[in-house]
Enzyme design. Structure first.
Site, PDB file in Angstrom:
ATOM      1  N   THR A 156     -35.581 -33.218   6.186  1.00 41.52           N
ATOM      2  CA  THR A 156     -36.617 -32.185   6.003  1.00 41.52           C
ATOM      3  C   THR A 156     -37.671 -32.334   7.092  1.00 41.52           C
ATOM      4  O   THR A 156     -38.049 -33.445   7.457  1.00 41.52           O
ATOM      5  CB  THR A 156     -37.228 -32.246   4.579  1.00 41.52           C
ATOM      6  OG1 THR A 156     -38.259 -31.267   4.474  1.00 41.52           O
ATOM      7  CG2 THR A 156     -37.771 -33.607   4.212  1.00 41.52           C
TER       8      THR A 156
ATOM      9  N   HIS B 286     -37.086 -25.235  -5.040  1.00 38.73           N
ATOM     10  CA  HIS B 286     -37.164 -23.883  -4.451  1.00 38.73           C
ATOM     11  C   HIS B 286     -36.138 -22.929  -5.064  1.00 38.73           C
ATOM     12  O   HIS B 286     -35.814 -21.906  -4.468  1.00 38.73           O
ATOM     13  CB  HIS B 286     -36.980 -23.957  -2.924  1.00 38.73           C
ATOM     14  CG  HIS B 286     -38.168 -24.543  -2.212  1.00 38.73           C
ATOM     15  ND1 HIS B 286     -38.145 -24.955  -0.907  1.00 38.73           N
ATOM     16  CD2 HIS B 286     -39.437 -24.793  -2.650  1.00 38.73           C
ATOM     17  CE1 HIS B 286     -39.339 -25.423  -0.566  1.00 38.73           C
ATOM     18  NE2 HIS B 286     -40.127 -25.347  -1.604  1.00 38.73           N
TER      19      HIS B 286
HETATM   20  P1  OAD Z   1     -36.210 -27.360   8.258  1.00 41.51           P
HETATM   21  O1  OAD Z   1     -35.260 -26.468   8.981  1.00 41.51           O
HETATM   22  O2  OAD Z   1     -37.657 -27.099   8.404  1.00 41.51           O
HETATM   23  O3  OAD Z   1     -35.951 -28.866   8.710  1.00 41.51           O
HETATM   24  C1  OAD Z   1     -34.672 -29.428   8.733  1.00 41.51           C
HETATM   25  C2  OAD Z   1     -34.784 -30.866   9.198  1.00 41.51           C
HETATM   26  O4  OAD Z   1     -33.481 -31.415   9.151  1.00 41.51           O
HETATM   27  C3  OAD Z   1     -35.285 -31.036  10.642  1.00 41.51           C
HETATM   28  O5  OAD Z   1     -36.304 -32.022  10.660  1.00 41.51           O
HETATM   29  C4  OAD Z   1     -34.055 -31.505  11.409  1.00 41.51           C
HETATM   30  O6  OAD Z   1     -34.360 -32.433  12.433  1.00 41.51           O
HETATM   31  C5  OAD Z   1     -33.258 -32.178  10.314  1.00 41.51           C
HETATM   32  N1  OAD Z   1     -31.800 -32.181  10.552  1.00 41.51           N
HETATM   33  C6  OAD Z   1     -31.034 -31.251  11.155  1.00 41.51           C
HETATM   34  N2  OAD Z   1     -29.743 -31.611  11.153  1.00 41.51           N
HETATM   35  C7  OAD Z   1     -29.687 -32.814  10.515  1.00 41.51           C
HETATM   36  C8  OAD Z   1     -28.638 -33.728  10.203  1.00 41.51           C
HETATM   37  N3  OAD Z   1     -27.371 -33.481  10.513  1.00 41.51           N
HETATM   38  N4  OAD Z   1     -28.956 -34.869   9.562  1.00 41.51           N
HETATM   39  C9  OAD Z   1     -30.240 -35.144   9.219  1.00 41.51           C
HETATM   40  N5  OAD Z   1     -31.279 -34.338   9.503  1.00 41.51           N
HETATM   41  C10 OAD Z   1     -31.005 -33.187  10.134  1.00 41.51           C
HETATM   42  O7  OAD Z   1     -35.761 -27.365   6.718  1.00 41.51           O
HETATM   43  P2  OAD Z   1     -36.573 -27.865   5.432  1.00 41.51           P
HETATM   44  O8  OAD Z   1     -37.453 -28.998   5.755  1.00 41.51           O
HETATM   45  O9  OAD Z   1     -35.583 -28.009   4.345  1.00 41.51           O
HETATM   46  O10 OAD Z   1     -38.221 -22.764   1.945  1.00 41.51           O
HETATM   47  O11 OAD Z   1     -37.461 -26.595   5.140  1.00 41.51           O
HETATM   48  C11 OAD Z   1     -38.268 -26.584   3.994  1.00 41.51           C
HETATM   49  C12 OAD Z   1     -38.369 -25.194   3.422  1.00 41.51           C
HETATM   50  O12 OAD Z   1     -38.722 -24.274   4.460  1.00 41.51           O
HETATM   51  C13 OAD Z   1     -37.071 -24.628   2.893  1.00 41.51           C
HETATM   52  O13 OAD Z   1     -36.787 -25.021   1.568  1.00 41.51           O
HETATM   53  C14 OAD Z   1     -37.298 -23.149   2.965  1.00 41.51           C
HETATM   54  C15 OAD Z   1     -37.918 -23.085   4.340  1.00 41.51           C
HETATM   55  O14 OAD Z   1     -38.730 -22.021   4.593  1.00 41.51           O
HETATM   56  C16 OAD Z   1     -38.246 -21.489   1.513  1.00 41.51           C
HETATM   57  O15 OAD Z   1     -37.466 -20.635   1.878  1.00 41.51           O
HETATM   58  C17 OAD Z   1     -39.328 -21.218   0.506  1.00 41.51           C
END
Ligand code: OAD
Length: 233
Positions: free
Chosen positions: A175, A107
């Site tokens: 994620t 990204h």
């Molecule tokens: P999300 O915010 O959708 O998900 C984050 C995940 O991390 C969730 O499932 C949480 O449960 C988990 N989480 C939170 N704290 C944690 C910790 N301390 N240890 C382990 N897990 C934890 O973020 P992404 O999946 O990265 O794209 O989102 C994907 C994409 O959506 C991003 O790259 C961004 C966003 O829109 C763009 O901006 C194009």
């Protein structure tokens, strides 16, 4: 130890470094409208708003540091005799600061800018604005953060699918599994015969697609899992 490992990380791996996730309670997309700050249309409508959003995040990089999960993944790469490909959806620079080498920013990166006028890419650590001239073509107003917005094609997909197609172990860390194409990587890895593991604070939207799931904070579950792998358990 599996010969070929692919690891996908998301915002959760950086959460304990102080980076906000997107979809957790109080996350970035509950405070900002993604259509305004993370789409080409939003940028065309109000570039100053978009620059401000990414400027804040870029300047925040100096206040954060990699956590135990980032370091464990770099240790795994250094100690792994086979191939390891780390694919991150994150635009922060914490994996590289922890020492990861074979890293793909699907990204994009906060520390890079791209000029929509001439297509040149530049290392960028300061603020961006509509007044800043491009270092290559000298035109102002063309520079944007070199990040992938909604509706745009993620970077390096060919390299990623090639690694997934030849993968024995696939890990998805921190994620939510709600953004494609990353959410589909687990299925791609399964098709290649890989063992698939989710490491996340809680079950993600796609956790049923994985062979194994380990739930807990990344700074604990990732180092534990990496130590087991390095000891060949
Ligand atoms: P999300 O915010 O959708 O998900 C984050 C995940 O991390 C969730 O499932 C949480 O449960 C988990 N989480 C939170 N704290 C944690 C910790 N301390 N240890 C382990 N897990 C934890 O973020 P992404 O999946 O990265 O794209 O989102 C994907 C994409 O959506 C991003 O790259 C961004 C966003 O829109 C763009 O901006 C194009």
């Amino acid at each position: 130890m599996p010969a070929s490992i692919v690891i996908l990380t998301g915002a959760g791996v950086s959460a304990e470094s102080g980076v906000d996730t997107f979809r957790d309670t109080g996350g970035i997309w509950s405070r900002y409208d993604y259509r305004k700050v993370a789409t080409p249309e939003g940028f065309a409508a109000d570039p100053a708003l978009v620059h401000d959003f990414y400027n804040q995040r870029r300047s925040g990089l100096v206040k954060i540091a990699p956590n135990a999960a980032h370091y464990a993944l770099a240790r795994l790469e250094a100690g792994h005799p086979g191939r390891l490909t780390l694919v991150t959806q994150n635009i922060d620079d914490l994996h590289e600061r922890a020492g990861s080498k074979n890293l793909i920013h699907m990204h994009g990166e906060l520390t890079k800018a791209i000029c929509v006028r001439c297509g040149s890419r530049h290392e960028w650590h300061g603020d961006l604005s509509t007044e800043v001239p491009c270092p290559a073509c000298a035109e102002a107003g063309g520079l944007r953060p070199d990040v992938v917005w909604f509706g745009e094609m993620p970077y390096h997909m060919e390299r990623i699918y090639e690694a997934l197609g030849d993968c024995d172990l696939f890990l998805a860390i921190g994620t939510s599994g709600s953004v494609y194409p990353a959410a589909q990587f687990v299925q791609e890895a399964s098709r290649a015969g890989a063992h698939t593991v989710e490491l996340n604070l809680e079950p993600s939207e796609t956790f049923g697609d994985f062979d194994e799931a380990i739930h807990g904070p990344a700074s604990r579950v990732v180092p534990d899992y990496v130590e087991k792998l390095l000891k060949g358990k």
